[in-house]
Scaffold this active site. Structure first.
Site, PDB file in Angstrom:
ATOM      1  N   HIS A  12       0.856  -1.190   0.000  1.00  0.00           N
ATOM      2  CA  HIS A  12       0.000   0.000   0.000  1.00  0.00           C
ATOM      3  C   HIS A  12       0.892   1.240   0.000  1.00  0.00           C
ATOM      4  CE1 HIS A  12       1.020   0.146   4.222  1.00  0.00           C
ATOM      5  NE2 HIS A  12       0.479  -1.046   4.419  1.00  0.00           N
ATOM      6  N   GLY A  14       1.844   3.160   2.314  1.00  0.00           N
ATOM      7  CA  GLY A  14       2.881   3.183   3.354  1.00  0.00           C
ATOM      8  C   GLY A  14       4.147   2.483   2.874  1.00  0.00           C
ATOM      9  N   HIS A  15       3.990   1.282   2.297  1.00  0.00           N
ATOM     10  CA  HIS A  15       5.157   0.579   1.747  1.00  0.00           C
ATOM     11  C   HIS A  15       5.795   1.412   0.624  1.00  0.00           C
ATOM     12  CE1 HIS A  15       2.578  -3.000   3.012  1.00  0.00           C
ATOM     13  NE2 HIS A  15       3.684  -3.243   3.665  1.00  0.00           N
ATOM     14  N   GLY A 126       9.286   1.325   8.324  1.00  0.00           N
ATOM     15  CA  GLY A 126       8.304   2.350   8.676  1.00  0.00           C
ATOM     16  C   GLY A 126       8.191   2.537  10.184  1.00  0.00           C
ATOM     17  N   GLN A 132       9.414  -2.506  16.170  1.00  0.00           N
ATOM     18  CA  GLN A 132      10.210  -3.290  15.213  1.00  0.00           C
ATOM     19  C   GLN A 132      11.427  -2.493  14.750  1.00  0.00           C
ATOM     20  OE1 GLN A 132       8.552  -5.786  11.851  1.00  0.00           O
ATOM     21  NE2 GLN A 132       8.972  -3.918  10.733  1.00  0.00           N
ATOM     22  N   ARG A 166      -3.431  -5.285   6.932  1.00  0.00           N
ATOM     23  CA  ARG A 166      -4.517  -5.933   7.679  1.00  0.00           C
ATOM     24  C   ARG A 166      -5.812  -5.125   7.655  1.00  0.00           C
ATOM     25  NH1 ARG A 166       0.030  -7.921  11.064  1.00  0.00           N
ATOM     26  NH2 ARG A 166      -0.062 -10.193  10.970  1.00  0.00           N
TER      27      ARG A 166
HETATM   28  P1  AMP Z   1       4.749  -5.230   6.526  1.00  0.00           P
HETATM   29  O1  AMP Z   1       4.527  -5.611   5.097  1.00  0.00           O
HETATM   30  O2  AMP Z   1       3.494  -4.940   7.274  1.00  0.00           O
HETATM   31  O3  AMP Z   1       5.660  -6.194   7.236  1.00  0.00           O
HETATM   32  O4  AMP Z   1       5.534  -3.855   6.513  1.00  0.00           O
HETATM   33  C1  AMP Z   1       6.730  -3.727   5.781  1.00  0.00           C
HETATM   34  C2  AMP Z   1       7.336  -2.376   6.080  1.00  0.00           C
HETATM   35  O5  AMP Z   1       6.426  -1.353   5.718  1.00  0.00           O
HETATM   36  C3  AMP Z   1       7.655  -2.184   7.564  1.00  0.00           C
HETATM   37  O6  AMP Z   1       8.887  -1.470   7.687  1.00  0.00           O
HETATM   38  C4  AMP Z   1       6.502  -1.350   8.029  1.00  0.00           C
HETATM   39  O7  AMP Z   1       6.812  -0.533   9.149  1.00  0.00           O
HETATM   40  C5  AMP Z   1       6.248  -0.493   6.803  1.00  0.00           C
HETATM   41  N1  AMP Z   1       4.882   0.029   6.851  1.00  0.00           N
HETATM   42  C6  AMP Z   1       3.723  -0.684   6.946  1.00  0.00           C
HETATM   43  N2  AMP Z   1       2.674   0.152   7.052  1.00  0.00           N
HETATM   44  C7  AMP Z   1       3.183   1.407   7.038  1.00  0.00           C
HETATM   45  C8  AMP Z   1       2.612   2.706   7.144  1.00  0.00           C
HETATM   46  N3  AMP Z   1       1.312   2.894   7.298  1.00  0.00           N
HETATM   47  N4  AMP Z   1       3.437   3.767   7.110  1.00  0.00           N
HETATM   48  C9  AMP Z   1       4.777   3.617   6.977  1.00  0.00           C
HETATM   49  N5  AMP Z   1       5.379   2.416   6.883  1.00  0.00           N
HETATM   50  C10 AMP Z   1       4.602   1.326   6.909  1.00  0.00           C
END
Ligand code: AMP
Length: 277
Positions: A12, A14-15, A126, A132, A166
């Site tokens: 999304h 954020g990624h 993020g 984390q 999620r």
């Molecule tokens: P995930 O796929 O949930 O394991 O997240 C992968 C990376 O994307 C991690 O470093 C998360 O912190 C970052 N991330 C996920 N959601 C967000 C968000 N809303 N804003 C910034 N970074 C994000």
């Protein structure tokens, strides 16, 4: 320099903000997509974690990513479970580490593997996952890994809900209720701006605001020291307001960094959210 963005996919905005930061600073950008079984507890959502490889590859292409690494479980774990794991003491005891025993060992083990495969690099994480980020920074320092860990802003929906893969689990009622999580945190920040320095009062207020909403159930609410993630007796310096909340069966996390410098309170709500008024 190589920039690496480790993810579990279902990408999304954020990624994509992490990819954009890496693209801006690095000659070669690698995104990893791996739903890591080792970081899921026995009753968690490993089997139904959302996946969309085609959409993910389009997102990576749109951000100018050079390499998308999508290893299989067997490639990353030739023998499962691994006999060798990585554990970070202390920082993993509280918050999500307390609620999800073993979760961070799964994260640090897989991130160590990815860092070993990719080598010298800048790795983008993020602040959505603030604990984390702190754990991985400490791990990279302790193990002398040739990786610079870069923290990037938390990205929100316009209504304030932290972007998360999620969020796809939420039904319409849950999706309408979920922004109250951030609303409750903001009310906690407003208390601090108003002069409250008792962390217990702020925690109680946030927990009560969340408990008012039928779709929401508090897992934890904490106001902790931003560096150690330890509890505080009086609010001062660099802090983190961190929450985990079940919205229906879906566990969501959110946080806001707050610092008190003299009489000034500075908060970091992240980006994407449009304050009302
Ligand atoms: P995930 O796929 O949930 O394991 O997240 C992968 C990376 O994307 C991690 O470093 C998360 O912190 C970052 N991330 C996920 N959601 C967000 C968000 N809303 N804003 C910034 N970074 C994000």
């Amino acid at each position: 320099m190589v920039g690496v963005v480790p993810t579990m996919g279902f990408l999304h905005v954020g990624h994509r903000s992490l990819m954009a930061a890496a693209r801006n600073e690095c000659g070669l950008v690698v995104v990893t997509i791996f739903v890591n079984p080792l970081q899921f507890g026995p009753n968690e959502d490993l089997d139904r974690y959302p996946r969309d490889l085609d959409g993910d590859l389009s997102a990576c292409a749109a951000e100018g990513v050079d390499i998308v690494f999508t290893p299989s479980v067997h490639e990353l774990y030739p023998m499962y479970p691994p006999a060798t794991t990585v554990h970070v003491e202390g920082l993993t005891d509280s918050l999500c580490g307390f609620s999800r025993p073993g979760h961070f060992d799964g994260v640090t083990t897989v991130v160590t593997k990815l860092f070993a495969i990719i080598g010298e690099s800048r790795a983008y994480f993020g602040r959505k996952d603030a604990q984390q980020l702190a754990v991985i920074r400490r791990m990279a320092t302790d193990l002398c890994l040739p990786v610079t860990v870069v923290g990037c802003p938390l990205v929100r929906e316009a209504d304030g809900l932290a972007k998360s893969s999620r969020n796809a689990y939420l039904d319409a009622d849950q999706r309408s209720a979920a922004p109250r999580i951030f609303g409750a945190i903001r009310e906690g920040v407003a208390m601090i701006v108003g002069g409250t320095r008792d962390p217990h009062a702020v925690v109680a207020s946030i927990a009560a605001a969340i408990a008012e909403i039928p779709e929401l159930r508090v897992d934890y609410v904490a106001v902790c020291d931003a560096a150690s993630l330890g509890s505080l007796e009086r609010l001062d310096g660099e802090m983190l307001i961190a929450v985990a909340v079940f919205c229906g069966p879906t566990r969501l996390i959110d946080n806001v960094a707050v610092s008190i410098v003299g009489s000034e309170v500075i908060s970091d709500f992240g980006s994407g959210w449009v304050p009302e008024g």
